[in-house]
Motif scaffolding. Structure first.
Motif, mmCIF file in Angstrom:
data_model
loop_
_atom_site.group_PDB
_atom_site.id
_atom_site.type_symbol
_atom_site.label_atom_id
_atom_site.label_comp_id
_atom_site.label_asym_id
_atom_site.label_seq_id
_atom_site.Cartn_x
_atom_site.Cartn_y
_atom_site.Cartn_z
ATOM 1 N N SER A 217 0.858 -1.183 0.000
ATOM 2 C CA SER A 217 0.000 0.000 0.000
ATOM 3 C C SER A 217 0.896 1.235 0.000
ATOM 4 O O SER A 217 2.112 1.121 0.186
ATOM 5 C CB SER A 217 -0.880 0.007 1.253
ATOM 6 O OG SER A 217 -0.050 0.194 2.394
ATOM 7 N N THR A 222 0.374 -1.028 6.635
ATOM 8 C CA THR A 222 -1.000 -1.088 7.141
ATOM 9 C C THR A 222 -1.304 -2.518 7.582
ATOM 10 O O THR A 222 -0.537 -3.448 7.300
ATOM 11 C CB THR A 222 -2.002 -0.684 6.055
ATOM 12 O OG1 THR A 222 -1.999 -1.699 5.051
ATOM 13 C CG2 THR A 222 -1.630 0.654 5.409
ATOM 14 N N ASP A 225 -1.150 -4.914 4.690
ATOM 15 C CA ASP A 225 0.234 -5.270 4.324
ATOM 16 C C ASP A 225 0.789 -6.294 5.304
ATOM 17 O O ASP A 225 1.394 -7.290 4.910
ATOM 18 C CB ASP A 225 1.146 -4.029 4.382
ATOM 19 C CG ASP A 225 0.822 -3.003 3.317
ATOM 20 O OD1 ASP A 225 1.207 -3.217 2.161
ATOM 21 O OD2 ASP A 225 0.158 -1.998 3.638
ATOM 22 N N TYR A 244 5.081 0.618 -3.891
ATOM 23 C CA TYR A 244 3.878 1.351 -4.328
ATOM 24 C C TYR A 244 4.161 2.153 -5.597
ATOM 25 O O TYR A 244 3.269 2.455 -6.368
ATOM 26 C CB TYR A 244 3.387 2.260 -3.196
ATOM 27 C CG TYR A 244 2.101 2.976 -3.537
ATOM 28 C CD1 TYR A 244 0.907 2.273 -3.678
ATOM 29 C CD2 TYR A 244 2.074 4.357 -3.738
ATOM 30 C CE1 TYR A 244 -0.280 2.917 -4.005
ATOM 31 C CE2 TYR A 244 0.893 5.012 -4.066
ATOM 32 C CZ TYR A 244 -0.278 4.283 -4.196
ATOM 33 O OH TYR A 244 -1.452 4.927 -4.529
ATOM 34 N N ARG A 247 2.822 0.601 -8.747
ATOM 35 C CA ARG A 247 1.370 0.361 -8.749
ATOM 36 C C ARG A 247 0.802 0.465 -10.162
ATOM 37 O O ARG A 247 1.424 1.057 -11.039
ATOM 38 C CB ARG A 247 0.683 1.383 -7.844
ATOM 39 C CG ARG A 247 0.730 2.811 -8.395
ATOM 40 C CD ARG A 247 0.365 3.814 -7.316
ATOM 41 N NE ARG A 247 0.500 5.191 -7.788
ATOM 42 C CZ ARG A 247 1.659 5.837 -7.854
ATOM 43 N NH1 ARG A 247 2.774 5.234 -7.509
ATOM 44 N NH2 ARG A 247 1.701 7.076 -8.291
ATOM 45 N N GLU A 251 -5.422 0.418 -6.521
ATOM 46 C CA GLU A 251 -4.746 0.985 -5.349
ATOM 47 C C GLU A 251 -4.357 2.438 -5.646
ATOM 48 O O GLU A 251 -4.204 3.243 -4.734
ATOM 49 C CB GLU A 251 -3.504 0.165 -4.954
ATOM 50 C CG GLU A 251 -2.355 0.158 -5.950
ATOM 51 C CD GLU A 251 -2.574 -0.816 -7.098
ATOM 52 O OE1 GLU A 251 -3.596 -1.510 -7.091
ATOM 53 O OE2 GLU A 251 -1.726 -0.852 -8.021
ATOM 54 N N CYS A 255 -5.467 4.246 -2.339
ATOM 55 C CA CYS A 255 -4.358 4.709 -1.494
ATOM 56 C C CYS A 255 -4.000 6.168 -1.775
ATOM 57 O O CYS A 255 -3.032 6.672 -1.223
ATOM 58 C CB CYS A 255 -3.116 3.853 -1.722
ATOM 59 S SG CYS A 255 -3.298 2.143 -1.219
ATOM 60 N N VAL A 263 -5.005 -0.498 1.637
ATOM 61 C CA VAL A 263 -5.257 -1.467 0.563
ATOM 62 C C VAL A 263 -3.948 -1.851 -0.120
ATOM 63 O O VAL A 263 -3.182 -0.977 -0.547
ATOM 64 C CB VAL A 263 -6.240 -0.873 -0.481
ATOM 65 C CG1 VAL A 263 -6.381 -1.798 -1.681
ATOM 66 C CG2 VAL A 263 -7.608 -0.632 0.151
ATOM 67 N N CYS A 264 -3.681 -3.152 -0.209
ATOM 68 C CA CYS A 264 -2.524 -3.619 -0.950
ATOM 69 C C CYS A 264 -2.946 -4.773 -1.857
ATOM 70 O O CYS A 264 -4.133 -5.095 -1.931
ATOM 71 C CB CYS A 264 -1.391 -4.021 0.000
ATOM 72 S SG CYS A 264 -1.725 -5.483 0.979
#
Ligand code: ZN
Length: 392
Positions: A217, A222, A225, A244, A247, A251, A255, A263-264
């Motif tokens: 994320s 988090t 994660d 990230y 990405r 996300e 995110c 959120v991951c």
């Protein structure tokens, strides 16, 4: 599943819901009346969101409407053009080279008109309002790993969650078109999402036989994660970690700054990293049941671990006496020694500030095993559960 429609033109943050696209037929026909490209044979043959078209073009003019991949001459590429009204056809480089000189009839029977964006939502209540969030997308036509594998695992997880006897968390599982769908969903639900979601995952690219990938994320540490890493490690799965900065899916919205949802993504081969990606080779031969099942098991393990994750605190100062409670083996054996060591290590860190993920990572014992230890220790009144503000 509840189906929702958001009308064309609705403003969603910095975006607007686009016109709805429908297509009935499309082809490129040569002078002999042969359809050399036919949408009915493979719907990847048309650039997604193509405007209607009906004209005769020369061989040279035709080239401006064609998309192919030189590096992968056998596949049809997947191309879309959502925000520029454009028309085109996608073919393999080999087929492109085989086209004869002459005139061609290019025809697309499509419609771009006011309509709506459609998405689906499954809400499964639990004891708490706090939620675990799963998001998958539904916009890539005829593509198996990057796209269909996500909804496939999402449906199987929904069934699993609904059948749980006891759910501590509520679940929100959504099926949206990528990007615009996630933005539209957020614009309608951001308040409850920010208030309730404690962990979330994007479900994508879960059906190929490749190794696992984990994309962190934006904040990187988090609860989602921590759960994903704990499970991948405790199941001894080989995986590649992506930052990230690498990405590429929703996300990007969940995110984003100010949205900041935990959120991951756990996937098999990451989108953009496998050669079949966004081509006609990402088909049903590229995915298989065993890989989907393996991915389902990993996501299921994350959910079980999140459901079981609490903080615990010992009820005694110094080590509790396990033997008087029958928790210490009468005879010492190799195996029993490991059990006692795991229990003592768990107790050593059960100070009320560390959750199961912290302790599992620290003492290198999987959550599934720790859950049994916790059950015994609670029963023996050696530890107690420390509830967070939102839980009690
Ligand atoms: Zn994609």
């Amino acid at each position: 599943m509840q189906i929702y429609e958001i009308p064309t033109g609705t403003k969603v943050f910095d975006w607007k819901i686009p016109k709805e696209w429908n297509i009935r037929d499309a082809y490129v026909m040569d002078e002999d009346g042969v359809k050399v490209i036919d949408f009915n044979k493979n719907n990847l043959h048309v650039v997604g969101y193509s405007s209607p078209l009906d004209k005769i073009v020369t061989f040279d003019e035709l080239q401006g409407y064609l998309y192919s991949l030189k590096e992968q001459p056998e596949v049809i590429p997947y191309v879309t053009s959502y925000y520029n009204e454009k028309s085109g056809f996608c073919i393999s480089e080999n087929q492109r080279k085989s086209l004869k000189k002459g005139n061609y009839h290019i025809f697309i029977d499509s419609e771009l008109k006011d309509g709506s964006l459609t998405y689906g939502e499954i809400l499964i209540p639990g004891e708490l309002e706090k939620e675990i969030f799963l998001s998958t997308y539904i916009c890539h036509p005829s593509l198996a790993n990057d796209n269909l594998s996500g909804p496939c695992v999402a449906i199987q997880l929904s069934k699993y969650i609904m059948e749980l006897n006891k759910r501590r968390y509520s679940y929100r599982i959504i099926f949206v078109p990528e990007t615009i769908g996630a933005i539209a969903y957020l614009s309608k639900n951001i308040d409850s999402m920010k208030r309730n979601i404690i962990a979330g995952y994007i479900l994508t690219c879960l059906g190929d036989s490749g190794k696992f990938s984990y994309l962190e994320s934006r904040n990187g540490n988090t609860l989602s994660d921590r759960a994903a890493l704990n499970i991948l490690n405790s199941l001894n799965l080989e995986y590649k970690k992506y930052s990230y900065m690498e990405r590429g899916s929703d996300e990007r919205q969940y995110c984003s700054a100010g949205v900041d949802l935990p959120v991951c993504t756990v996937m098999r081969s990451k989108y953009g990293e496998f050669k079949e990606y966004h081509t006609s080779d990402d088909n049903m031969d590229f995915v298989n049941a065993k890989a989907l099942e393996g991915s389902f098991q990993v996501m299921k393990a994350c959910i079980i671990a999140l459901e079981k994750n609490y903080k615990y605190k010992v009820n005694y100062l110094c080590e509790p006496q396990l033997s008087k409670r029958g928790l210490y083996p009468d005879v010492s054996m190799k195996n029993s020694a490991t059990c006692v060591r795991d229990m003592m290590n768990f107790l050593a860190y059960a100070d009320g500030t560390k959750d199961l993920f912290d302790i599992s990572d620290k003492i290198n014992v999987p959550i599934s095993k720790l859950a049994d230890i916790v059950e015994k220790l609670i029963k023996a009144k050696i530890i107690r559960t420390v509830y967070s503000q939102s839980e009690k």
